[in-house]
Design a protein around this motif. Sequence first.
Motif, PDB file in Angstrom:
ATOM      1  N   GLN A   1      20.896  18.807  19.637  1.00  0.00           N
ATOM      2  CA  GLN A   1      20.879  19.153  18.212  1.00  0.00           C
ATOM      3  C   GLN A   1      21.346  17.985  17.376  1.00  0.00           C
ATOM      4  O   GLN A   1      22.125  18.161  16.428  1.00  0.00           O
ATOM      5  N   ALA A   2      20.883  16.815  17.705  1.00  0.00           N
ATOM      6  CA  ALA A   2      21.341  15.613  17.009  1.00  0.00           C
ATOM      7  C   ALA A   2      20.839  15.610  15.562  1.00  0.00           C
ATOM      8  O   ALA A   2      19.835  16.242  15.239  1.00  0.00           O
ATOM      9  N   ARG A   3      21.581  14.897  14.720  1.00  0.00           N
ATOM     10  CA  ARG A   3      21.153  14.730  13.331  1.00  0.00           C
ATOM     11  C   ARG A   3      20.740  13.277  13.112  1.00  0.00           C
ATOM     12  O   ARG A   3      21.368  12.380  13.665  1.00  0.00           O
ATOM     13  N   ILE A   4      19.738  13.087  12.291  1.00  0.00           N
ATOM     14  CA  ILE A   4      19.295  11.721  12.008  1.00  0.00           C
ATOM     15  C   ILE A   4      20.290  11.067  11.057  1.00  0.00           C
ATOM     16  O   ILE A   4      20.660  11.648  10.040  1.00  0.00           O
ATOM     17  N   GLU A   5      20.749   9.869  11.405  1.00  0.00           N
ATOM     18  CA  GLU A   5      21.687   9.153  10.532  1.00  0.00           C
ATOM     19  C   GLU A   5      20.968   8.100   9.705  1.00  0.00           C
ATOM     20  O   GLU A   5      21.279   7.891   8.550  1.00  0.00           O
ATOM     21  N   ASP A   6      20.017   7.415  10.345  1.00  0.00           N
ATOM     22  CA  ASP A   6      19.329   6.353   9.623  1.00  0.00           C
ATOM     23  C   ASP A   6      17.998   6.036  10.314  1.00  0.00           C
ATOM     24  O   ASP A   6      17.880   6.173  11.528  1.00  0.00           O
ATOM     25  N   ILE A   7      17.034   5.623   9.495  1.00  0.00           N
ATOM     26  CA  ILE A   7      15.771   5.130  10.047  1.00  0.00           C
ATOM     27  C   ILE A   7      15.487   3.786   9.388  1.00  0.00           C
ATOM     28  O   ILE A   7      14.901   3.736   8.296  1.00  0.00           O
ATOM     29  N   PRO A   8      15.929   2.685   9.990  1.00  0.00           N
ATOM     30  CA  PRO A   8      15.645   1.387   9.368  1.00  0.00           C
ATOM     31  C   PRO A   8      14.131   1.139   9.401  1.00  0.00           C
ATOM     32  O   PRO A   8      13.513   1.226  10.463  1.00  0.00           O
TER      33      PRO A   8
ATOM     34  N   PHE B   1      11.227  10.500   7.754  1.00  0.00           N
ATOM     35  CA  PHE B   1      10.394   9.295   7.601  1.00  0.00           C
ATOM     36  C   PHE B   1       9.873   9.183   6.174  1.00  0.00           C
ATOM     37  O   PHE B   1       9.825   8.090   5.605  1.00  0.00           O
ATOM     38  N   ALA B   2       9.464  10.324   5.612  1.00  0.00           N
ATOM     39  CA  ALA B   2       8.943  10.279   4.239  1.00  0.00           C
ATOM     40  C   ALA B   2      10.028   9.756   3.297  1.00  0.00           C
ATOM     41  O   ALA B   2       9.759   8.946   2.405  1.00  0.00           O
ATOM     42  N   ALA B   3      11.284  10.199   3.516  1.00  0.00           N
ATOM     43  CA  ALA B   3      12.381   9.732   2.675  1.00  0.00           C
ATOM     44  C   ALA B   3      12.648   8.247   2.935  1.00  0.00           C
ATOM     45  O   ALA B   3      12.779   7.459   1.993  1.00  0.00           O
ATOM     46  N   ALA B   4      12.699   7.852   4.193  1.00  0.00           N
ATOM     47  CA  ALA B   4      13.053   6.465   4.531  1.00  0.00           C
ATOM     48  C   ALA B   4      12.000   5.469   4.046  1.00  0.00           C
ATOM     49  O   ALA B   4      12.327   4.333   3.710  1.00  0.00           O
TER      50      ALA B   4
ATOM     51  N   MET C   1       0.847  -1.203   0.000  1.00  0.00           N
ATOM     52  CA  MET C   1       0.000   0.000   0.000  1.00  0.00           C
ATOM     53  C   MET C   1       0.874   1.241   0.000  1.00  0.00           C
ATOM     54  O   MET C   1       1.942   1.250   0.598  1.00  0.00           O
ATOM     55  N   PRO C   2       0.425   2.313  -0.646  1.00  0.00           N
ATOM     56  CA  PRO C   2       1.229   3.538  -0.630  1.00  0.00           C
ATOM     57  C   PRO C   2       1.274   4.124   0.786  1.00  0.00           C
ATOM     58  O   PRO C   2       0.344   3.920   1.570  1.00  0.00           O
ATOM     59  N   THR C   3       2.368   4.803   1.072  1.00  0.00           N
ATOM     60  CA  THR C   3       2.545   5.369   2.408  1.00  0.00           C
ATOM     61  C   THR C   3       2.444   6.883   2.354  1.00  0.00           C
ATOM     62  O   THR C   3       2.889   7.516   1.399  1.00  0.00           O
ATOM     63  N   LEU C   4       1.862   7.433   3.403  1.00  0.00           N
ATOM     64  CA  LEU C   4       1.743   8.872   3.532  1.00  0.00           C
ATOM     65  C   LEU C   4       2.301   9.250   4.900  1.00  0.00           C
ATOM     66  O   LEU C   4       2.073   8.526   5.879  1.00  0.00           O
ATOM     67  N   VAL C   5       3.039  10.362   4.967  1.00  0.00           N
ATOM     68  CA  VAL C   5       3.465  10.868   6.272  1.00  0.00           C
ATOM     69  C   VAL C   5       2.621  12.099   6.591  1.00  0.00           C
ATOM     70  O   VAL C   5       2.452  12.978   5.746  1.00  0.00           O
ATOM     71  N   MET C   6       2.035  12.126   7.785  1.00  0.00           N
ATOM     72  CA  MET C   6       1.249  13.286   8.224  1.00  0.00           C
ATOM     73  C   MET C   6       1.832  13.771   9.547  1.00  0.00           C
ATOM     74  O   MET C   6       1.907  13.007  10.503  1.00  0.00           O
ATOM     75  N   LYS C   7       2.257  15.028   9.581  1.00  0.00           N
ATOM     76  CA  LYS C   7       2.856  15.552  10.804  1.00  0.00           C
ATOM     77  C   LYS C   7       1.934  16.600  11.424  1.00  0.00           C
ATOM     78  O   LYS C   7       1.433  17.484  10.728  1.00  0.00           O
ATOM     79  N   PHE C   8       1.681  16.469  12.716  1.00  0.00           N
ATOM     80  CA  PHE C   8       0.835  17.441  13.401  1.00  0.00           C
ATOM     81  C   PHE C   8       1.663  18.218  14.413  1.00  0.00           C
ATOM     82  O   PHE C   8       2.253  17.634  15.324  1.00  0.00           O
ATOM     83  N   GLY C   9       1.696  19.545  14.249  1.00  0.00           N
ATOM     84  CA  GLY C   9       2.452  20.419  15.145  1.00  0.00           C
ATOM     85  C   GLY C   9       1.723  20.619  16.467  1.00  0.00           C
ATOM     86  O   GLY C   9       0.595  20.156  16.655  1.00  0.00           O
ATOM     87  N   GLY C  10       2.381  21.339  17.362  1.00  0.00           N
ATOM     88  CA  GLY C  10       1.892  21.497  18.735  1.00  0.00           C
ATOM     89  C   GLY C  10       0.473  22.039  18.858  1.00  0.00           C
ATOM     90  O   GLY C  10      -0.313  21.548  19.674  1.00  0.00           O
ATOM     91  N   THR C  11       0.110  23.033  18.018  1.00  0.00           N
ATOM     92  CA  THR C  11      -1.235  23.585  18.147  1.00  0.00           C
ATOM     93  C   THR C  11      -2.285  22.599  17.613  1.00  0.00           C
ATOM     94  O   THR C  11      -3.431  22.646  18.020  1.00  0.00           O
ATOM     95  N   SER C  12      -1.870  21.701  16.736  1.00  0.00           N
ATOM     96  CA  SER C  12      -2.817  20.728  16.174  1.00  0.00           C
ATOM     97  C   SER C  12      -3.075  19.548  17.106  1.00  0.00           C
ATOM     98  O   SER C  12      -3.956  18.730  16.842  1.00  0.00           O
ATOM     99  N   VAL C  13      -2.284  19.455  18.197  1.00  0.00           N
ATOM    100  CA  VAL C  13      -2.509  18.393  19.188  1.00  0.00           C
ATOM    101  C   VAL C  13      -2.563  19.000  20.589  1.00  0.00           C
ATOM    102  O   VAL C  13      -2.236  18.362  21.587  1.00  0.00           O
TER     103      VAL C  13
END
Length: 411
Positions: free
Chosen positions: A110-117, A161-164, A1-13
């Motif tokens: 201020q960490a950077r993401i290296e990988d999301i298996p 996540f969208a990229a991974a 199935m196709p994947t969608l990423v949906m992000k909700f910011g602080g005011t939206s939750v």
Amino acid sequence: MPTLVMKFGGTSVANLDRIRRAAKRVGVEVAKGYDVIVIVSAMSGKTNELVGWVGETSPLFDAREYDAVVSSGENVTAGLMALTLQEMNVPARSWQGWQVPVQTTSAHSQARIEDIPPENINAKFAEGMRVAVVAGFQGVSPEGRITTLGRGGSDTTAVAFAAAFGAERCDIYTDVDGVYTTDPRICQKARKLDKIAFEEMLELASLGAKVLQTRSVELAMRYKVKLRVLSSFEEQSDAAGTLVCDEEEIMESNVVAGVAYSRDEAQMTLRSVADRPGIASIIFGSLSEAGVNVDMIVQDISEDGRTNMTFSLPTEQIQRAETAMDAIKGNEINYTDLVTDQDVAKVSVVGIGMRSQSGVAAKMFKVLSDEGINIKVITTSEIKISVLVDRKYMELAVQALHDAFELENAA
Ligand code: ASP
Ligand code: MG
């Protein structure tokens, strides 16, 4: 199935009602056949409260514990969002960063993401889970400690996540309905843009537009993630928002796409510095060692072997910069005075059209001069021009430039 990423910011939750509203939107996409990865921020105000608690407890805090505390806001909203979806009969579960795992560097706060298996989450999708709710802003270091990605970091989590997962799109739900030509709070004529190019968005974000974390735009540009900014408050779920995309996808754009500003700027001048090779390197080397983010730099024409060196920096770093400059004064630098001006602001115009059209700078300077606004420092790049002005003129400058470049006609 196709994947969608949906992000909700602080005011939206921000409360249970808003979480329910957000969950309904997720339900709509699930019904369309998407597997959805939901990235949540902490409830609005929560992260600030947590940061405050850390500072009160320990002024020179251990950054690893700072991350343990400030990452917790997202854990709450992730769990609540998963529960809300379950109540709607949508198979969902929550994931904290370390469970995925979101692997990051160990640069705490201020960490950077290296990988999301993707394996763990994909295995659950294969078992019938339809929504993975992931706590944004956090990850895990190689040492196994909790890390955070810097303020506003959930945007970056979402794009990563969208990229991974090769998501079809990454939708960023926020409290505004898209990206505007400038901040509607200071310019009534601001218009929402249907599309904006990655590069323009990157400049606008780094020049002060707060709608997306700069790093998230960088990442989207690198991995060609289709990014959409839209409001979670509007009733119809198909409100288009603003698409951040490749410039090729934009048929015809204005020369100037937007006007950005940043209020929290300061200007420092070292008066009468010895003018010889190596001076700039000593000054800016020691500022960089002190962790000062210098932005604009001007060096005057020198007279009798002395010159003035002026630079801009964020107001919160003045103290650090002054200490660093004191420390090299005795050295060969030997300036006479250090003058700090805290009442300045940076105003910038941004647009990829500038690459092919000349006269944008001239027009900008004319507009400011017609308003009687003095320019203190100027910097340019291929697609932006920034000026430093007295802060009291900031709003006037933004409005006048918005008018002059006819941004009220933008779309
Ligand atoms: N809650 C975090 C912050 O306020 C991260 C985010 O919301 O993006 O910075
Ligand atoms: Mg944000």
